[in-house]
Design a protein around this motif. Structure first.
Motif, PDB file in Angstrom:
ATOM      1  N   SER A  83      45.073  28.026  39.998  1.00 29.28           N
ATOM      2  CA  SER A  83      43.864  28.846  39.912  1.00 29.28           C
ATOM      3  C   SER A  83      44.185  30.332  39.840  1.00 29.28           C
ATOM      4  N   ALA A  84      45.374  30.742  40.298  1.00 30.43           N
ATOM      5  CA  ALA A  84      45.738  32.157  40.214  1.00 30.43           C
ATOM      6  C   ALA A  84      45.794  32.615  38.754  1.00 30.43           C
ATOM      7  N   LEU A  85      46.432  31.809  37.893  1.00 32.28           N
ATOM      8  CA  LEU A  85      46.501  32.153  36.475  1.00 32.28           C
ATOM      9  C   LEU A  85      45.116  32.116  35.842  1.00 32.28           C
ATOM     10  N   LEU A  86      44.311  31.102  36.190  1.00 30.66           N
ATOM     11  CA  LEU A  86      42.961  31.005  35.637  1.00 30.66           C
ATOM     12  C   LEU A  86      42.122  32.221  36.010  1.00 30.66           C
ATOM     13  N   LEU A  87      42.291  32.688  37.240  1.00 28.10           N
ATOM     14  CA  LEU A  87      41.536  33.854  37.679  1.00 28.10           C
ATOM     15  C   LEU A  87      41.939  35.094  36.887  1.00 28.10           C
ATOM     16  N   ARG A  88      43.225  35.250  36.644  1.00 30.42           N
ATOM     17  CA  ARG A  88      43.664  36.407  35.857  1.00 30.42           C
ATOM     18  C   ARG A  88      43.091  36.365  34.431  1.00 30.42           C
ATOM     19  N   VAL A  89      43.112  35.191  33.820  1.00 31.51           N
ATOM     20  CA  VAL A  89      42.564  35.059  32.460  1.00 31.51           C
ATOM     21  C   VAL A  89      41.072  35.388  32.453  1.00 31.51           C
ATOM     22  N   GLY A  90      40.342  34.874  33.439  1.00 29.11           N
ATOM     23  CA  GLY A  90      38.914  35.149  33.517  1.00 29.11           C
ATOM     24  C   GLY A  90      38.625  36.625  33.700  1.00 29.11           C
ATOM     25  N   LEU A  91      39.393  37.294  34.553  1.00 32.95           N
ATOM     26  CA  LEU A  91      39.182  38.732  34.792  1.00 32.95           C
ATOM     27  C   LEU A  91      39.432  39.546  33.523  1.00 32.95           C
ATOM     28  N   VAL A  92      40.464  39.197  32.777  1.00 32.19           N
ATOM     29  CA  VAL A  92      40.749  39.917  31.529  1.00 32.19           C
ATOM     30  C   VAL A  92      39.631  39.678  30.513  1.00 32.19           C
ATOM     31  N   THR A  93      39.099  38.466  30.468  1.00 31.85           N
ATOM     32  CA  THR A  93      37.984  38.170  29.553  1.00 31.85           C
ATOM     33  C   THR A  93      36.764  39.013  29.891  1.00 31.85           C
ATOM     34  N   VAL A  94      36.455  39.125  31.172  1.00 29.80           N
ATOM     35  CA  VAL A  94      35.335  39.982  31.601  1.00 29.80           C
ATOM     36  C   VAL A  94      35.603  41.430  31.208  1.00 29.80           C
ATOM     37  N   ALA A  95      36.850  41.868  31.374  1.00 32.21           N
ATOM     38  CA  ALA A  95      37.211  43.247  31.032  1.00 32.21           C
ATOM     39  C   ALA A  95      37.013  43.543  29.559  1.00 32.21           C
ATOM     40  N   VAL A  96      37.086  42.518  28.715  1.00 33.27           N
ATOM     41  CA  VAL A  96      36.852  42.693  27.276  1.00 33.27           C
ATOM     42  C   VAL A  96      35.353  42.692  26.973  1.00 33.27           C
ATOM     43  N   GLY A  97      34.615  41.776  27.586  1.00 33.58           N
ATOM     44  CA  GLY A  97      33.203  41.624  27.254  1.00 33.58           C
ATOM     45  C   GLY A  97      32.326  42.781  27.683  1.00 33.58           C
ATOM     46  N   VAL A  98      32.586  43.346  28.851  1.00 33.54           N
ATOM     47  CA  VAL A  98      31.714  44.393  29.391  1.00 33.54           C
ATOM     48  C   VAL A  98      31.672  45.637  28.500  1.00 33.54           C
ATOM     49  N   PRO A  99      32.813  46.208  28.079  1.00 31.45           N
ATOM     50  CA  PRO A  99      32.733  47.383  27.194  1.00 31.45           C
ATOM     51  C   PRO A  99      32.034  47.085  25.870  1.00 31.45           C
ATOM     52  N   VAL A 100      32.217  45.863  25.355  1.00 34.32           N
ATOM     53  CA  VAL A 100      31.588  45.514  24.076  1.00 34.32           C
ATOM     54  C   VAL A 100      30.069  45.525  24.199  1.00 34.32           C
ATOM     55  N   LEU A 101      29.523  44.902  25.253  1.00 33.67           N
ATOM     56  CA  LEU A 101      28.065  44.844  25.357  1.00 33.67           C
ATOM     57  C   LEU A 101      27.465  46.193  25.743  1.00 33.67           C
ATOM     58  N   CYS A 102      28.237  47.041  26.434  1.00 35.65           N
ATOM     59  CA  CYS A 102      27.707  48.352  26.826  1.00 35.65           C
ATOM     60  C   CYS A 102      27.727  49.363  25.683  1.00 35.65           C
ATOM     61  N   THR A 103      28.690  49.248  24.786  1.00 32.96           N
ATOM     62  CA  THR A 103      28.831  50.231  23.702  1.00 32.96           C
ATOM     63  C   THR A 103      28.411  49.674  22.351  1.00 32.96           C
ATOM     64  N   VAL A 110      26.253  42.790  18.069  1.00 32.56           N
ATOM     65  CA  VAL A 110      27.460  43.089  18.852  1.00 32.56           C
ATOM     66  C   VAL A 110      27.153  42.989  20.339  1.00 32.56           C
ATOM     67  N   PHE A 111      25.954  43.419  20.739  1.00 33.33           N
ATOM     68  CA  PHE A 111      25.526  43.280  22.136  1.00 33.33           C
ATOM     69  C   PHE A 111      25.521  41.807  22.542  1.00 33.33           C
ATOM     70  N   VAL A 112      24.988  40.956  21.693  1.00 33.19           N
ATOM     71  CA  VAL A 112      24.947  39.521  21.992  1.00 33.19           C
ATOM     72  C   VAL A 112      26.363  38.960  22.085  1.00 33.19           C
ATOM     73  N   LEU A 113      27.261  39.401  21.198  1.00 28.33           N
ATOM     74  CA  LEU A 113      28.649  38.950  21.231  1.00 28.33           C
ATOM     75  C   LEU A 113      29.309  39.347  22.552  1.00 28.33           C
ATOM     76  N   GLY A 114      29.116  40.595  22.951  1.00 26.47           N
ATOM     77  CA  GLY A 114      29.693  41.056  24.215  1.00 26.47           C
ATOM     78  C   GLY A 114      29.149  40.280  25.399  1.00 26.47           C
ATOM     79  N   LEU A 115      27.849  39.978  25.360  1.00 24.72           N
ATOM     80  CA  LEU A 115      27.229  39.202  26.430  1.00 24.72           C
ATOM     81  C   LEU A 115      27.824  37.793  26.490  1.00 24.72           C
ATOM     82  N   ALA A 116      28.113  37.226  25.320  1.00 22.45           N
ATOM     83  CA  ALA A 116      28.701  35.885  25.264  1.00 22.45           C
ATOM     84  C   ALA A 116      30.112  35.868  25.845  1.00 22.45           C
TER      85      ALA A 116
END
Length: 397
Positions: free
Chosen positions: A69-89, A95-101
């Motif tokens: 689960s340690a590796l899974l958590l790191r992958v999930g955190l990086v995915t969130v780090a990608v999605g948030v800037p996309v939906l905000c900008t 593109v907003f919908v893509l970032g939200l997805a």
């Protein structure tokens, strides 16, 4: 590995999730205005995000059989780090919908894997500590809602900076699995019936929790002439009350037991939602949300603890037990999203003409925790031992 460092790291994972989710949901009125979204359209977008979060959690369940689960958590955190800037900008609605997805998928992976980490650490400690982990999530939510209060005049693009938080947390020393992947855990029958009872209570909690975080700001914004600066107060006060109870929850549950704590919380929660539904002013509504947070605070952490206890069973080797628990917690996390579906989508659709009506749904359904509370009682399972031979003195061993 120092278990205390893993505990801090996992708490940071919970905290980061709360910061980001509440920073985004308390600015939903702004996203709604920017993209011209109706309440129904917003509900459908939230449905998409929740369904993708469920996919992320299911993916974590499947991957937990082959990695930790340690590796899974790191992958999930990086995915969130990608999605948030996309939906905000986002320069366009698509593109907003893509970032939200993308954010939704990462949300599901982080939810599942942080709870996998938490139950493994709780097992090492040998006492209830899940409420304090979820208290860290709530503290993060308080920080996120507070950030919205003080930065409400900043453009939505400023929220992209939140993506740095999960990237930093991804470098933390999470608890590694101390054994290789095992398929034995997947071949041992899991007692799903008691887990389903506990999961139903968690559905009811997340129905309430998501309704507050998603529609609380919109409730005071649409129902009353609330100053724009204060529309984040329902979520903020709810989380402050919830966090206070969660941080004290380890001791409270240890003293009184989970069953009476859950029953009292259900009654308080229903009464608090009645205050919200019939509130004459936005200030009274905020008071109701605050009381609600205190009432239902420990339902989720107690649910994960109970599911892990049932899944782990008795007599399994540590490797098998941890693999079983990881797989079950990831699947159990789906109850989170079913509750979120009811809270965000059903509340919005039922309350499309009046959110008072929308909040009347969880007001009634939260009482369903009352008959489910006994499923949380710890059970002493019989240990399989050979029957002792009668001794000459007639006493057993």
């Amino acid at each position: 590995m120092d278990i205390s460092r893993a505990r801090v790291a996992t708490a940071a994972g919970f905290l980061s999730q709360g910061v980001i989710l509440l920073s985004l949901t308390t600015r939903l009125p702004d996203f709604q205005d920017r993209w011209g979204l109706s309440d129904v359209t917003l509900s459908l977008l939230l449905l998409m995000m929740i369904l993708l979060a469920g996919v992320g959690s299911v993916s974590a369940e499947g991957l937990a059989r082959r990695t930790d689960s340690a590796l899974l958590l790191r992958v999930g955190l990086v995915t969130v780090a990608v999605g948030v800037p996309v939906l905000c900008t986002a320069p366009a609605a698509a593109v907003f919908v893509l970032g939200l997805a993308v954010y939704g998928f990462g949300l599901g992976m982080v939810d599942a894997s942080t709870n996998m980490q938490a139950v493994a650490i709780e097992h090492r400690y040998g006492r209830p500590i899940l409420p304090s982990f979820h208290g860290a999530w709530t503290l993060g939510g308080v920080i996120g809602a507070a950030v919205t209060l003080v930065t409400s005049d900043l453009p939505l693009e400023a929220g992209a900076a939140l993506g740095v938080i999960p990237l930093l947390v991804a470098c933390a020393p999470f608890l590694p699995r101390d054994h290789g992947p095992t398929e034995l855990a997947t071949r041992v029958a899991v007692p799903w019936r008691p887990i389903l009872l506990v999961g139903t209570a968690m559905v009811l909690f997340y129905m309430v929790d998501t309704a507050v975080q998603t529609w609380g700001p919109l409730f005071v914004d649409h129902t009353f002439t609330t100053p724009e600066r204060y529309v984040a107060l329902p979520a903020l006060c709810y989380l402050l009350a919830s966090g206070t109870v969660r941080l004290a929850g380890d001791a409270v549950v240890a003293r009184f037991g989970p069953v009476p704590v859950l029953r009292a919380g259900a009654v308080v929660g229903a009464g608090a939602l009645a205050i919200v539904v019939f509130s004459p002013t936005w200030q009274v509504a905020v008071l109701g949300f605050s009381i609600l947070g205190a009432g239902v605070a420990v339902v989720a952490p107690l649910s994960f603890s109970a599911a892990a206890r049932i899944a782990g069973g008795e007599g399994f080797a540590p490797a098998v037990r941890q693999a079983r628990v990881d797989a079950v917690i990831a699947r159990f996390n789906q109850f989170n999203y079913l509750g979120a579906l009811l809270g965000s989508v059903l509340t919005g659709l039922v309350g499309k003409d009046s959110l008072r009506i929308g909040f009347a749904v969880p007001m009634v359904l939260v009482l369903g925790i009352l008959p489910l509370a006994p499923a949380f009682a710890p059970r002493i399972l019989p240990t399989r031992v050979s029957a002792p031979r009668p001794s000459a003195s007639g006493s057993g061993s």
